[in-house]
Design an enzyme around this catalytic site. Structure first.
Site, PDB file in Angstrom:
ATOM      1  N   ASP A  40       0.820  -1.219   0.000  1.00  0.00           N
ATOM      2  CA  ASP A  40       0.000   0.000   0.000  1.00  0.00           C
ATOM      3  C   ASP A  40       0.854   1.269   0.000  1.00  0.00           C
ATOM      4  O   ASP A  40       0.428   2.310   0.481  1.00  0.00           O
ATOM      5  CB  ASP A  40      -0.942   0.005   1.214  1.00  0.00           C
ATOM      6  CG  ASP A  40      -0.181  -0.053   2.538  1.00  0.00           C
ATOM      7  OD1 ASP A  40       1.042  -0.284   2.524  1.00  0.00           O
ATOM      8  OD2 ASP A  40      -0.828   0.152   3.578  1.00  0.00           O
ATOM      9  N   LYS A  76       4.392   1.565  16.148  1.00  0.00           N
ATOM     10  CA  LYS A  76       3.218   2.320  16.646  1.00  0.00           C
ATOM     11  C   LYS A  76       3.376   2.699  18.124  1.00  0.00           C
ATOM     12  O   LYS A  76       2.479   2.486  18.931  1.00  0.00           O
ATOM     13  CB  LYS A  76       1.931   1.509  16.438  1.00  0.00           C
ATOM     14  CG  LYS A  76       1.825   0.862  15.063  1.00  0.00           C
ATOM     15  CD  LYS A  76       0.759   1.439  14.175  1.00  0.00           C
ATOM     16  CE  LYS A  76       0.980   1.099  12.709  1.00  0.00           C
ATOM     17  NZ  LYS A  76       0.701  -0.253  12.300  1.00  0.00           N
ATOM     18  N   ASP A 116       1.649   6.247   2.332  1.00  0.00           N
ATOM     19  CA  ASP A 116       0.927   5.017   2.634  1.00  0.00           C
ATOM     20  C   ASP A 116      -0.541   5.313   2.343  1.00  0.00           C
ATOM     21  O   ASP A 116      -1.125   6.210   2.950  1.00  0.00           O
ATOM     22  CB  ASP A 116       1.132   4.675   4.122  1.00  0.00           C
ATOM     23  CG  ASP A 116       0.303   3.478   4.582  1.00  0.00           C
ATOM     24  OD1 ASP A 116      -0.784   3.251   4.029  1.00  0.00           O
ATOM     25  OD2 ASP A 116       0.750   2.780   5.499  1.00  0.00           O
TER      26      ASP A 116
HETATM   27  N1  GDD Z   1       0.194 -11.709   3.287  1.00  0.00           N
HETATM   28  C1  GDD Z   1      -0.066 -10.952   4.350  1.00  0.00           C
HETATM   29  N2  GDD Z   1      -0.460 -11.557   5.504  1.00  0.00           N
HETATM   30  N3  GDD Z   1       0.075  -9.614   4.243  1.00  0.00           N
HETATM   31  C2  GDD Z   1      -0.206  -8.853   5.334  1.00  0.00           C
HETATM   32  C3  GDD Z   1      -0.630  -9.415   6.550  1.00  0.00           C
HETATM   33  C4  GDD Z   1      -0.765 -10.850   6.632  1.00  0.00           C
HETATM   34  O1  GDD Z   1      -1.131 -11.430   7.655  1.00  0.00           O
HETATM   35  N4  GDD Z   1      -0.821  -8.401   7.434  1.00  0.00           N
HETATM   36  C5  GDD Z   1      -0.528  -7.247   6.781  1.00  0.00           C
HETATM   37  N5  GDD Z   1      -0.162  -7.532   5.508  1.00  0.00           N
HETATM   38  C6  GDD Z   1       0.259  -6.575   4.469  1.00  0.00           C
HETATM   39  C7  GDD Z   1      -0.785  -5.506   4.160  1.00  0.00           C
HETATM   40  O2  GDD Z   1      -1.599  -5.936   3.084  1.00  0.00           O
HETATM   41  C8  GDD Z   1       0.075  -4.313   3.775  1.00  0.00           C
HETATM   42  O3  GDD Z   1       0.447  -4.350   2.417  1.00  0.00           O
HETATM   43  C9  GDD Z   1       1.354  -4.508   4.589  1.00  0.00           C
HETATM   44  O4  GDD Z   1       1.358  -5.875   5.010  1.00  0.00           O
HETATM   45  C10 GDD Z   1       1.415  -3.584   5.814  1.00  0.00           C
HETATM   46  O5  GDD Z   1       0.218  -3.692   6.536  1.00  0.00           O
HETATM   47  P1  GDD Z   1      -0.606  -2.393   6.985  1.00  0.00           P
HETATM   48  O6  GDD Z   1      -1.826  -2.868   7.677  1.00  0.00           O
HETATM   49  O7  GDD Z   1      -0.759  -1.455   5.851  1.00  0.00           O
HETATM   50  O8  GDD Z   1       0.382  -1.803   8.085  1.00  0.00           O
HETATM   51  P2  GDD Z   1       0.571  -0.293   8.556  1.00  0.00           P
HETATM   52  O9  GDD Z   1       0.430   0.651   7.446  1.00  0.00           O
HETATM   53  O10 GDD Z   1      -0.298  -0.064   9.750  1.00  0.00           O
HETATM   54  O11 GDD Z   1       2.099  -0.311   9.078  1.00  0.00           O
HETATM   55  C11 GDD Z   1       3.140  -0.827   8.256  1.00  0.00           C
HETATM   56  O12 GDD Z   1       3.508   0.103   7.262  1.00  0.00           O
HETATM   57  C12 GDD Z   1       4.063   1.355   7.749  1.00  0.00           C
HETATM   58  C13 GDD Z   1       4.440   2.179   6.543  1.00  0.00           C
HETATM   59  O13 GDD Z   1       3.325   2.510   5.808  1.00  0.00           O
HETATM   60  C14 GDD Z   1       4.347  -1.154   9.179  1.00  0.00           C
HETATM   61  O14 GDD Z   1       5.284  -1.845   8.378  1.00  0.00           O
HETATM   62  C15 GDD Z   1       4.949   0.129   9.764  1.00  0.00           C
HETATM   63  O15 GDD Z   1       6.138  -0.183  10.478  1.00  0.00           O
HETATM   64  C16 GDD Z   1       5.296   1.108   8.649  1.00  0.00           C
HETATM   65  O16 GDD Z   1       5.779   2.336   9.202  1.00  0.00           O
HETATM   66 MG    MG Z   2      -0.166   0.551   5.481  1.00  0.00          MG
END
Ligand code: GDD
Ligand code: MG
Length: 359
Positions: free
Chosen positions: A113, A164, A222
């Site tokens: 994303d 977080k 993001d």
């Molecule tokens: N296959 C799979 N399985 N993918 C997953 C799973 C899972 O169980 N859980 C999450 N993902 C994928 C999501 O589809 C997304 O592409 C990515 O992992 C990150 O998940 P998000 O839910 O978007 O996390 P976030 O935005 O709250 O936080 C993450 O991204 C930030 C940057 O945008 C973390 O990596 C943070 O540390 C980071 O700063």
């Molecule tokens: Mg994200």
């Protein structure tokens, strides 16, 4: 440039983007005229990636339906499915079974994303030169508490990974693009739910492995919330982030084949008008995503909003920072502002919602 393999993390449910993600996973939402991931795939190709393994879970089959074998992108694509979500680390470990590279090779891992203009080639080169275990792209944000907070020392070594945290120690955050040495992925326990952010990265740092930060202040977003999703689409259309997948020249407006924008309509600010969508004379649309087959009637004003496929926006309607689900109907005179979300198929009668008190 050496050939690279990549893993794309696309198994999340995209809950913050509901109702848009009720039927479509976040990485497949139409963004600047193509599925969101098309932009990531095209950029990855430009940095030497030749093979991509999708780590899927939620609505897994939709990814292969959208991208097939990847030949359109000059890529070879593989799809790995988690029966139940394994978390980011478990997903990477699971997808690694489909990699072909050796234990010492660098593997690119991307959150599904993220829009980023940073130099992935340089990130990989630094990783290889420093023989790091993992190299994380870092970016600066105003509110690091919503991300993974990543302090580094003077040489770029990551000293902690605080996912977080309510008490961030720096504005530098994990930007969701990693280079892993393959053997480090293979050391993640298989078949278990593991978070790279909460377990793998802190564990590596604790054990003294070299986790490297690659800080680059390029365009970064993001797209996990409706406001960010609309901004991402707008920035791609306007050319603020160049994408080889943009289906037309960058500019104020992207109209997809079969869209109708009347002469008397004003559509600008990086808006997309989807296939078969209609914007009538006298309507004003700015910075918005109009999905396929929707209609914006004369005198409606749509700003920084998403109008779902087949939705109807009647005369005199004002939308700002709103998300209208597929097939919903917004009757005349309604005002939907400030993050309002209308679920698919809902029919809002005439003048049912107003924000201003002077009516
Ligand atoms: N296959 C799979 N399985 N993918 C997953 C799973 C899972 O169980 N859980 C999450 N993902 C994928 C999501 O589809 C997304 O592409 C990515 O992992 C990150 O998940 P998000 O839910 O978007 O996390 P976030 O935005 O709250 O936080 C993450 O991204 C930030 C940057 O945008 C973390 O990596 C943070 O540390 C980071 O700063
Ligand atoms: Mg994200």
């Amino acid at each position: 440039m050496p050939e690279l393999e990549a893993i794309l993390l696309v198994g999340g449910q995209g809950t913050r983007l509901r109702p848009l993600t009720l039927g479509t996973p976040k990485p497949l939402l139409p963004t600047a005229g193509v599925p969101f991931l098309a932009h990531q795939l095209a950029r990855a190709r430009s940095f030497g990636v030749r093979r991509v393994v999708f780590a899927t879970s939620y609505r897994a089959e939709m990814f292969s339906e959208a991208f097939g074998d990847g030949s359109v992108f000059g890529l070879s694509l593989e799809y790995v499915v988690e029966e139940t979500p394994l978390g980011t680390g478990g997903a990477i470990r699971n997808a690694a079974a489909a990699l072909t590279c050796g234990p010492g090779a660098p593997v690119l891992v991307l959150n599904g994303d993220i829009l980023s203009g940073h130099d992935v080639g340089e990130q990989v080169a630094r990783h290889v030169a420093r023989r790091a275990a993992v190299t994380l792209h870092l970016t600066e944000v105003d509110d690091p508490s919503r991300f993974g907070c990543v302090p580094t020392d003077d040489e770029g070594r990551v000293t902690a990974f605080l996912e977080k945290t309510p008490t961030p120690v720096t504005n530098r955050v994990n930007a969701g693009c990693y280079v892993f040495t393959r053997s480090v992925i293979d050391a993640i326990p298989p078949g278990e739910v593991v978070s790279v952010e909460r377990e793998t990265f802190p564990g590596l740092i604790e054990s003294g492995a070299l986790v490297l930060g690659y800080a680059e202040a390029a365009y970064w977003l993001d797209v996990g919330t409706p406001a960010a999703f609309v901004r991402g689409s707008r920035d791609l259309v306007l050319g603020r982030l160049a994408s080889p997948a943009l289906p037309g020249p960058p500019g104020d407006l992207l109209t997809l084949p079969g869209a109708t924008v009347s002469d008397g309509a004003k559509v600008d600010g990086g808006s997309v008008v989807g296939a078969g969508a209609v914007v009538e004379s006298g309507a004003q649309v700015s910075g918005s995503v109009l999905a396929d087959g929707c209609v914006v009637r004369s005198g409606a004003t749509v700003t920084d909003s998403v109008v779902g496929a087949g939705a109807r926006i009647s005369s005199g309607v004002v939308l700002r920072d709103a998300v209208i689900g597929d097939g919903a109907v917004v009757g005349p005179g309604n005002e939907l502002l400030a993050g309002t979300r209308l679920w698919p198929g809902v029919v809002l009668p005439e003048c049912a919602v107003r924000f201003s008190s002077d009516v």
